[in-house]
Design an enzyme around this catalytic site. Structure first.
Site, PDB file in Angstrom:
ATOM      1  N   TYR A 117     -31.416  -7.643 -18.862  1.00 38.50           N
ATOM      2  CA  TYR A 117     -31.121  -8.956 -18.301  1.00 38.50           C
ATOM      3  C   TYR A 117     -32.348  -9.869 -18.288  1.00 38.50           C
ATOM      4  O   TYR A 117     -32.226 -11.067 -18.042  1.00 38.50           O
ATOM      5  CB  TYR A 117     -30.648  -8.768 -16.860  1.00 38.50           C
ATOM      6  CG  TYR A 117     -29.366  -9.481 -16.507  1.00 38.50           C
ATOM      7  CD1 TYR A 117     -28.135  -8.861 -16.667  1.00 38.50           C
ATOM      8  CD2 TYR A 117     -29.383 -10.757 -15.975  1.00 38.50           C
ATOM      9  CE1 TYR A 117     -26.963  -9.506 -16.302  1.00 38.50           C
ATOM     10  CE2 TYR A 117     -28.211 -11.413 -15.618  1.00 38.50           C
ATOM     11  CZ  TYR A 117     -27.010 -10.773 -15.778  1.00 38.50           C
ATOM     12  OH  TYR A 117     -25.860 -11.414 -15.412  1.00 38.50           O
TER      13      TYR A 117
ATOM     14  N   LYS B 226     -27.277   4.879 -15.987  1.00 36.14           N
ATOM     15  CA  LYS B 226     -26.754   5.539 -17.184  1.00 36.14           C
ATOM     16  C   LYS B 226     -27.892   6.376 -17.791  1.00 36.14           C
ATOM     17  O   LYS B 226     -28.273   6.241 -18.959  1.00 36.14           O
ATOM     18  CB  LYS B 226     -26.224   4.469 -18.160  1.00 36.14           C
ATOM     19  CG  LYS B 226     -25.492   4.997 -19.374  1.00 36.14           C
ATOM     20  CD  LYS B 226     -24.139   5.592 -19.055  1.00 36.14           C
ATOM     21  CE  LYS B 226     -23.516   6.179 -20.323  1.00 36.14           C
ATOM     22  NZ  LYS B 226     -22.272   6.926 -20.042  1.00 36.14           N
TER      23      LYS B 226
ATOM     24  N   ASP C 102     -20.735   4.776 -15.752  1.00 39.32           N
ATOM     25  CA  ASP C 102     -19.327   4.703 -16.187  1.00 39.32           C
ATOM     26  C   ASP C 102     -18.427   5.449 -15.195  1.00 39.32           C
ATOM     27  O   ASP C 102     -17.359   4.969 -14.812  1.00 39.32           O
ATOM     28  CB  ASP C 102     -19.137   5.196 -17.630  1.00 39.32           C
ATOM     29  CG  ASP C 102     -19.833   6.511 -17.922  1.00 39.32           C
ATOM     30  OD1 ASP C 102     -20.585   7.000 -17.052  1.00 39.32           O
ATOM     31  OD2 ASP C 102     -19.633   7.063 -19.025  1.00 39.32           O
TER      32      ASP C 102
ATOM     33  N   ASP D 180     -24.470  -6.356 -12.221  1.00 40.45           N
ATOM     34  CA  ASP D 180     -23.651  -7.515 -12.598  1.00 40.45           C
ATOM     35  C   ASP D 180     -22.205  -7.066 -12.828  1.00 40.45           C
ATOM     36  O   ASP D 180     -21.256  -7.655 -12.285  1.00 40.45           O
ATOM     37  CB  ASP D 180     -24.254  -8.132 -13.871  1.00 40.45           C
ATOM     38  CG  ASP D 180     -23.662  -9.481 -14.210  1.00 40.45           C
ATOM     39  OD1 ASP D 180     -22.992 -10.088 -13.350  1.00 40.45           O
ATOM     40  OD2 ASP D 180     -23.869  -9.947 -15.344  1.00 40.45           O
TER      41      ASP D 180
HETATM   42  O1  LIG Z   1     -26.675 -16.524 -15.165  1.00 35.53           O
HETATM   43  C1  LIG Z   1     -25.528 -16.472 -15.569  1.00 35.53           C
HETATM   44  O2  LIG Z   1     -25.015 -17.330 -16.272  1.00 35.53           O
HETATM   45  C2  LIG Z   1     -24.661 -15.289 -15.213  1.00 35.53           C
HETATM   46  C3  LIG Z   1     -25.203 -14.505 -14.050  1.00 35.53           C
HETATM   47  C4  LIG Z   1     -24.219 -13.567 -13.479  1.00 35.53           C
HETATM   48  O3  LIG Z   1     -23.173 -13.275 -14.003  1.00 35.53           O
HETATM   49  C5  LIG Z   1     -24.533 -12.963 -12.194  1.00 35.53           C
HETATM   50  O4  LIG Z   1     -25.663 -13.052 -11.727  1.00 35.53           O
HETATM   51  O5  LIG Z   1     -23.641 -12.323 -11.616  1.00 35.53           O
HETATM   52 MG   LIG Z   2     -22.046 -11.828 -12.840  1.00 34.19          MG
END
Ligand SMILES: O=C(O)CCC(=O)C(=O)O
Ligand SMILES: [Mg+2]
Ligand SMILES: NC(=O)C1=CN([C@@H]2O[C@H](COP(=O)(O)OP(=O)(O)OC[C@H]3O[C@@H](n4cnc5c(N)ncnc54)[C@H](OP(=O)(O)O)[C@@H]3O)[C@@H](O)[C@H]2O)C=CC1
Length: 417
Positions: free
Chosen positions: A161, A231, A284, A308
């Site tokens: 991320y 994972k 998972d 997320d």
């Molecule tokens: O930054 C984004 O556009 C998505 C972030 C996201 O989905 C979240 O932090 O839950």
């Molecule tokens: Mg999100």
């Protein structure tokens, strides 16, 4: 500090942070807010109205938030001549310590990188805390949504991320691929000629500071377990290391002892004397566990991408991302934010559920120590839902419900406080 476009309210005072990170909250704190793109224009004013009503009712006028608009995303680009991420927004969020934001758009596949992620990274807001609980009466796809009562601690600064990646076909991607093949002996890139490349940084320091927060929360909130979700069977040195470092820090900082010979650990809650089990589940399998055996999980500590995915999946079990709140936290800065995005197809229609942002603000009130106002927000939410006066997302799944607009739902909450 003087700002270019930010208007500092004249009737408020700054929250300050002590060296032990406790807050000094004046009775009229200035709180910066980012309206947000898309449905931000709908939900943010409703959130402000509901929170102002809760604070007024709880404290009879002796406390009041002075809201200060700061800009990011589309509204910033309009205000700052094309700058989507103005430096003074970051300065204000730092200076005022506690803020709240609506969702911001991130284009898929190209364009700019996520402004949401950039805010978290720039301010090192390393904890994304997302509590997930069910409100009586909310429609759910599962039989026993009341068994879901979890709090996700998502690592917010690392992992895939972090956005370190190169597009297929670029010189940069080629250079990284050549380096891996020629100097690192990597033979597993299946199609090296047209391959995009991403990097997944996961550190001991980043893991430990997150897991410490998750365990401390379990202690403070008298929870039974903390589950490390990873994972690590496949990504051994990133996700697997997250799990190992999580157990390690439980021993180092909380004197965890092996449970039945390990790897699970157990710590004694110093406040209650009760056991807190530190366990791990592979990611998972966890997506199955939360559906089949939700009662077995309380606090979840996990990496950025898993967190997320998990937060939206868990939100779905208790009514959807329309009411799933969250906070991005460092030791001294907090930005509260909805779990959902900008839902562009609904923007400006006064239609969507403002609950996610309102409950994020409810977390913010507790962060300020304004628990009486926070309790009223919860009471308003429970009251509006029990009357079945709800927005489209719940109304379409509830028998006999009365459809409310976004703003009407806010008013229904206020009426029930
Ligand atoms: O930054 C984004 O556009 C998505 C972030 C996201 O989905 C979240 O932090 O839950
Ligand atoms: Mg999100
Ligand atoms: N922290 C942030 O600022 C975030 C930003 N984003 C960004 O938002 C944009 C859109 O992302 P997308 O994937 O469509 O996800 P969204 O969360 O914006 O929307 C997905 C679906 O969730 C439901 N939903 C979302 N918000 C609400 C709400 N308040 N009330 C009721 N239902 C809601 C709607 O479902 P239905 O269609 O069934 O009505 C909507 O179509 C992207 O640019 C993304 O990057 C995404 C997540 C977080």
């Amino acid at each position: 500090m003087g700002y270019q476009h930010i208007q500092i309210p004249t009737d408020g005072e700054k929250i300050t942070v002590n060296s032990d990170f406790s807050l000094n909250v004046p009775s009229n704190p200035i709180i910066p807010f980012i309206e947000g793109d898309g449905i931000g224009v709908d939900i943010t004013p409703v959130m402000i109205k509901v929170i102002d009503a809760a604070v007024a009712k709880a404290y009879g006028g002796s406390k009041k938030i002075s809201w200060m608009e700061v800009y990011c995303g589309e509204k910033a680009a309009e205000t700052y001549d094309g700058d989507w991420f103005p430096a003074e927004t970051l300065d204000a969020i730092k200076e005022y310590s506690v803020s709240i934001k609506g969702p911001l758009t991130t284009p898929v596949g190209g364009g700019f990188r996520s402004l949401n992620v950039a805010l978290r990274q720039e301010l090192d807001l390393y904890v994304c805390q997302r509590p997930v609980r069910w409100f009586e009466g909310v429609p759910s796809p599962v039989k026993e949504p009341g068994k879901v009562d979890m709090c996700i601690f998502r690592e917010n600064s690392e992992d895939i991320y972090a956005g370190i990646e190169w597009r297929a076909g670029t010189d940069e991607a080629k250079k990284v691929i050549d380096f891996m093949r020629n100097e690192m002996g990597v033979t597993k890139i299946r199609f090296p000629e047209d391959c995009g490349i991403g990097v997944k940084p996961v550190s001991k320091e980043g893991t430990k500071r997150l897991v410490i927060k998750a365990i401390q929360y379990a202690i403070d909130q008298d929870k039974d377990s903390v589950t490390l979700v990873h994972k690590g069977n496949i990504m051994k040195f990133t996700e697997g290391a997250f799990c190992d470092w999580g157990y390690e820090v439980a021993k180092e900082e909380f004197r965890a002892q092996p449970l039945d010979g390990g790897p699970w650990q157990v710590i004694k809650n110093p406040n209650t004397g009760k056991d807190i089990v530190i366990k791990d589940v592979i990611a998972d399998a966890m997506l199955q566990q939360i559906l089949l055996r939700p009662a077995e999980y309380d606090v979840i500590a996990t990496l950025n991408l898993n967190g997320d995915y998990l937060s939206d999946a868990l939100a779905a079990q208790v009514g959807g991302i329309g009411i799933a709140p969250g906070a991005n936290l460092s030791d001294d800065i907090a930005i509260f934010e909805a779990t959902h995005g900008t839902a562009p197809k609904y923007a400006g229609q006064d239609k969507v559920n403002p609950g996610s942002l309102i409950l994020s603000a409810e977390m913010m009130l507790r962060h300020l120590g304004w628990n009486d106002a926070a309790d009223l927000v919860v009471k308003g939410m429970e009251g509006a839902i029990s009357e079945k006066t709800v927005t489209y997302d719940f109304e379409r799944l509830m028998d006999g419900a009365k459809l409310m607009s976004c703003s009407q739902f806010g008013d229904a909450m206020i009426a029930k406080m």
